[in-house]
Design an enzyme around this catalytic site. Structure first.
Site, short mmCIF file in Angstrom:
data_model
loop_
_atom_site.label_atom_id
_atom_site.label_comp_id
_atom_site.label_asym_id
_atom_site.label_seq_id
_atom_site.Cartn_x
_atom_site.Cartn_y
_atom_site.Cartn_z
N CYS A 30 0.83 -1.21 0.00
CA CYS A 30 0.00 0.00 0.00
C CYS A 30 0.87 1.26 0.00
O CYS A 30 1.55 1.54 0.98
CB CYS A 30 -0.90 -0.04 1.23
SG CYS A 30 -1.78 1.49 1.59
N CYS A 33 0.15 3.76 2.76
CA CYS A 33 0.62 3.19 4.03
C CYS A 33 2.11 3.42 4.21
O CYS A 33 2.58 3.71 5.32
CB CYS A 33 0.35 1.68 4.08
SG CYS A 33 -1.38 1.22 4.01
#
Length: 107
Positions: A30, A33
Site C-alpha cells: 500500500c 501506508c
C-alpha cells in the site's frame, strides 16, 4: 516504542498497555501506508510519554483486521483501556494527525 502485533497477541498487548495505543493497520504493498508509516513513527516518538504505536499488517493478520472491520487502508485507531475510541482512514498530514491525537487523548 513501536510494537508489531499479530492475531495471537493483539488483544493482550492492547489491553495490558498502561498508555493509549495507536494502531496502524497497513499493508506492505500500500503506497499511502508506506508514506503514513514514517509520519506515525515520528509522531509516536514525540508522544512517547503518552501513547504507544503498534503496527498490524492486514495481509499477515486478517483475523484481527476483520474483527475491527478494516476493509480499507491505511486505517488508524486509538485504543484506550483496550477499546477503540477514535480513528482515521487514509493518508493524513502530520499536523492534522497531531491535532487529532491531542484531542483524542483528552477525551
Amino acid at each position: 516504542m513501536i510494537l508489531n502485533l499479530n492475531d495471537s497477541n493483539f488483544e493482550q498487548e492492547i489491553k495490558k498497555s498502561a498508555k493509549p495505543v495507536l494502531v496502524d493497520f497497513f499493508a506492505s504493498w500500500c503506497g499511502p501506508c508506506q508514506v503514513l508509516g514514517p509520519i506515525l513513527e515520528k509522531i509516536a516518538e514525540e508522544f512517547k510519554d503518552r501513547v504507544v504505536l503498534v503496527k498490524c499488517n492486514v495481509d499477515e493478520f486478517p483475523q484481527t483486521s476483520t474483527k475491527f472491520g478494516i476493509d480499507r487502508i491505511p486505517n488508524v485507531f486509538l485504543f484506550k483501556n483496550g477499546k477503540p475510541v477514535d480513528g482515521f482512514l487514509g493518508l493524513v498530514p502530520e499536523d492534522t494527525i497531531k491535532n487529532w491525537l491531542e484531542g483524542a487523548l483528552k477525551k
